[in-house]
Design a protein around this motif. Structure first.
Motif, PDB file in Angstrom:
ATOM      1  N   TYR A  15      -6.462 -13.048  -2.076  1.00 33.76           N
ATOM      2  CA  TYR A  15      -6.529 -12.593  -3.463  1.00 33.76           C
ATOM      3  C   TYR A  15      -5.831 -13.607  -4.371  1.00 33.76           C
ATOM      4  N   ILE A  16      -6.305 -13.682  -5.612  1.00 31.20           N
ATOM      5  CA  ILE A  16      -5.662 -14.513  -6.612  1.00 31.20           C
ATOM      6  C   ILE A  16      -5.572 -13.711  -7.904  1.00 31.20           C
ATOM      7  N   SER A  17      -4.455 -13.789  -8.563  1.00 27.54           N
ATOM      8  CA  SER A  17      -4.233 -12.965  -9.751  1.00 27.54           C
ATOM      9  C   SER A  17      -5.013 -13.497 -10.939  1.00 27.54           C
ATOM     10  N   GLY A  18      -5.337 -12.590 -11.849  1.00 29.94           N
ATOM     11  CA  GLY A  18      -6.016 -12.992 -13.070  1.00 29.94           C
ATOM     12  C   GLY A  18      -5.151 -13.916 -13.904  1.00 29.94           C
ATOM     13  N   GLU A  19      -3.845 -13.699 -13.843  1.00 33.19           N
ATOM     14  CA  GLU A  19      -2.927 -14.539 -14.615  1.00 33.19           C
ATOM     15  C   GLU A  19      -2.942 -15.978 -14.098  1.00 33.19           C
ATOM     16  N   GLU A  20      -2.956 -16.141 -12.776  1.00 37.37           N
ATOM     17  CA  GLU A  20      -2.979 -17.485 -12.191  1.00 37.37           C
ATOM     18  C   GLU A  20      -4.276 -18.204 -12.539  1.00 37.37           C
ATOM     19  N   MET A  21      -5.388 -17.466 -12.478  1.00 34.20           N
ATOM     20  CA  MET A  21      -6.661 -18.082 -12.845  1.00 34.20           C
ATOM     21  C   MET A  21      -6.690 -18.467 -14.314  1.00 34.20           C
ATOM     22  N   SER A  22      -6.200 -17.607 -15.171  1.00 36.62           N
ATOM     23  CA  SER A  22      -6.228 -17.892 -16.606  1.00 36.62           C
ATOM     24  C   SER A  22      -5.383 -19.119 -16.936  1.00 36.62           C
ATOM     25  N   GLN A  23      -4.248 -19.253 -16.272  1.00 38.03           N
ATOM     26  CA  GLN A  23      -3.382 -20.409 -16.515  1.00 38.03           C
ATOM     27  C   GLN A  23      -4.031 -21.696 -15.993  1.00 38.03           C
ATOM     28  N   SER A  24      -4.621 -21.620 -14.816  1.00 38.75           N
ATOM     29  CA  SER A  24      -5.246 -22.800 -14.220  1.00 38.75           C
ATOM     30  C   SER A  24      -6.463 -23.253 -15.015  1.00 38.75           C
ATOM     31  N   LEU A  25      -7.218 -22.291 -15.545  1.00 36.87           N
ATOM     32  CA  LEU A  25      -8.438 -22.613 -16.281  1.00 36.87           C
ATOM     33  C   LEU A  25      -8.199 -22.797 -17.776  1.00 36.87           C
ATOM     34  N   GLY A  26      -6.990 -22.442 -18.241  1.00 39.76           N
ATOM     35  CA  GLY A  26      -6.675 -22.606 -19.645  1.00 39.76           C
ATOM     36  C   GLY A  26      -7.379 -21.627 -20.554  1.00 39.76           C
ATOM     37  N   VAL A  27      -7.581 -20.395 -20.064  1.00 40.45           N
ATOM     38  CA  VAL A  27      -8.250 -19.363 -20.857  1.00 40.45           C
ATOM     39  C   VAL A  27      -7.417 -18.079 -20.791  1.00 40.45           C
TER      40      VAL A  27
END
Length: 325
Positions: A15-27
């Motif tokens: 699993y990966i958190s939505g927060e981690e994805m948003s930070q990595s993708l800049g959105v």
């Protein structure tokens, strides 16, 4: 955004958190959530947990750019993908794009065709979600007279790709139909725009019956990989396997537009050779034995009177006496 989120999920085993994805993708996290919902609507099974985040569990059998682009990274062909859910004909769309200046290697692909085209003006059954309906735009610097040989190169590459991906005993009915258990699973149609000594573009159209479960009664010699293999197959993986082979052989073809480099491979899979066949050209027909393939891709046959004839693939149909092959 949707494609970026999908690519991110594919790299993760846990699993990966939505927060981690948003930070990595800049959105924003809201943008990530919207992308997840869109992917789920397209058939991707993505588990979500308030504490853990998101995890890609299963992907649908689709041929969208999001699925194909990562697979084709590093290839010259397929770097530009034009995808359509429904189109009249991928060949017609590819020709229009080529006239507008589309680059060599542009891949036109559709989930469904409403007016798919086969050889000799025939139609091609192309329902949604079942097959591979694609066309490649090619611009080889060769004389127009050598263009027809490209269909034999493509036929061989698709035959080998099918054998690798499915394990089925795929063979070639000259010049470029792919046959499994005596029935057709793939057809290839090459169309060209050229001047006297120059090719403007070639459109290489390929239709593969992958996961069809049935065919109309008027198509007694058609079958699918799924019907013959008793299972469904991943369409994107088959496209990758084809392009991997075709790109290598196409490089040789552009230098020497004959079949010299691939002829032994082609003959090893050609089910027409050694058979008594019926040659149909317009209103005329005759029976002969298929003897040999030339380096120009033509078929040498011996008639019942012992005369050898050279058969060109353009407007000729070759049929078996008691079936399709």
């Amino acid at each position: 955004m949707k494609d970026q989120v999908l690519a991110f999920l594919k790299k993760q085993e846990a699993y990966i958190s939505g927060e981690e994805m948003s930070q990595s993708l800049g959105v924003t996290r809201a943008a990530v959530w919207k992308a997840i919902k869109k992917l789920q609507g397209e058939g991707y099974i993505i588990e979500s947990s308030t504490k853990k985040g998101y995890k890609l569990v299963e992907k649908p059998n689709v041929i969208t750019p999001a699925e194909l682009a990562p697979m084709l990274c590093g290839y010259a062909l397929g770097q530009v993908i034009k995808y359509y859910e429904t189109v009249d004909s991928t060949n017609e769309k590819a020709k229009a794009l080529a006239r507008e200046g589309a680059s060599e290697g542009t891949l036109v692909i559709a989930d469904q065709q409403s007016a798919g085209k086969g050889r000799l003006g025939r139609s091609w059954n192309s329902p949604a979600g079942t097959g591979i309906w694609m066309s490649l735009i090619l611009k080889p610097e060769i004389l127009p007279q050598y263009a027809s040989q490209l269909t034999l190169v493509a036929g061989l590459c698709m035959c080998e790709a099918i054998r690798e991906v499915t394990g089925l005993d795929a063979t070639i009915k000259w010049p470029n139909d792919i046959v499994v258990n005596g029935k057709k699973v793939c057809g290839i149609l090459t169309e060209m725009s050229a001047e006297m000594e120059r090719i403007n573009y070639i459109v290489l159209g390929i239709g593969v019956n992958v996961n069809h479960k049935e065919f109309p009664e008027e198509l007694p010699f058609a079958t699918s990989l799924a019907l013959e293999g008793k299972q469904d197959y991943e369409r994107a993986g088959l496209i990758k396997a084809f392009l991997e082979r075709f790109e290598k052989d196409y490089k040789h073809y552009k230098v020497d537009p004959h079949l010299t480099a691939i002829l032994s491979r082609y003959e090893a899979h050609c089910i027409t050779l050694g058979k008594t066949v019926k040659i149909i050209s317009g209103n005329e027909s005759f029976t002969a034995e298929a003897k040999e393939i030339t380096i120009d891709g033509n078929l040498i046959v011996k008639t019942e009177t012992g005369e050898e004839k050279l058969i060109h693939s353009g407007e000729v149909s070759v049929r078996g006496l008691y079936g399709y092959i």
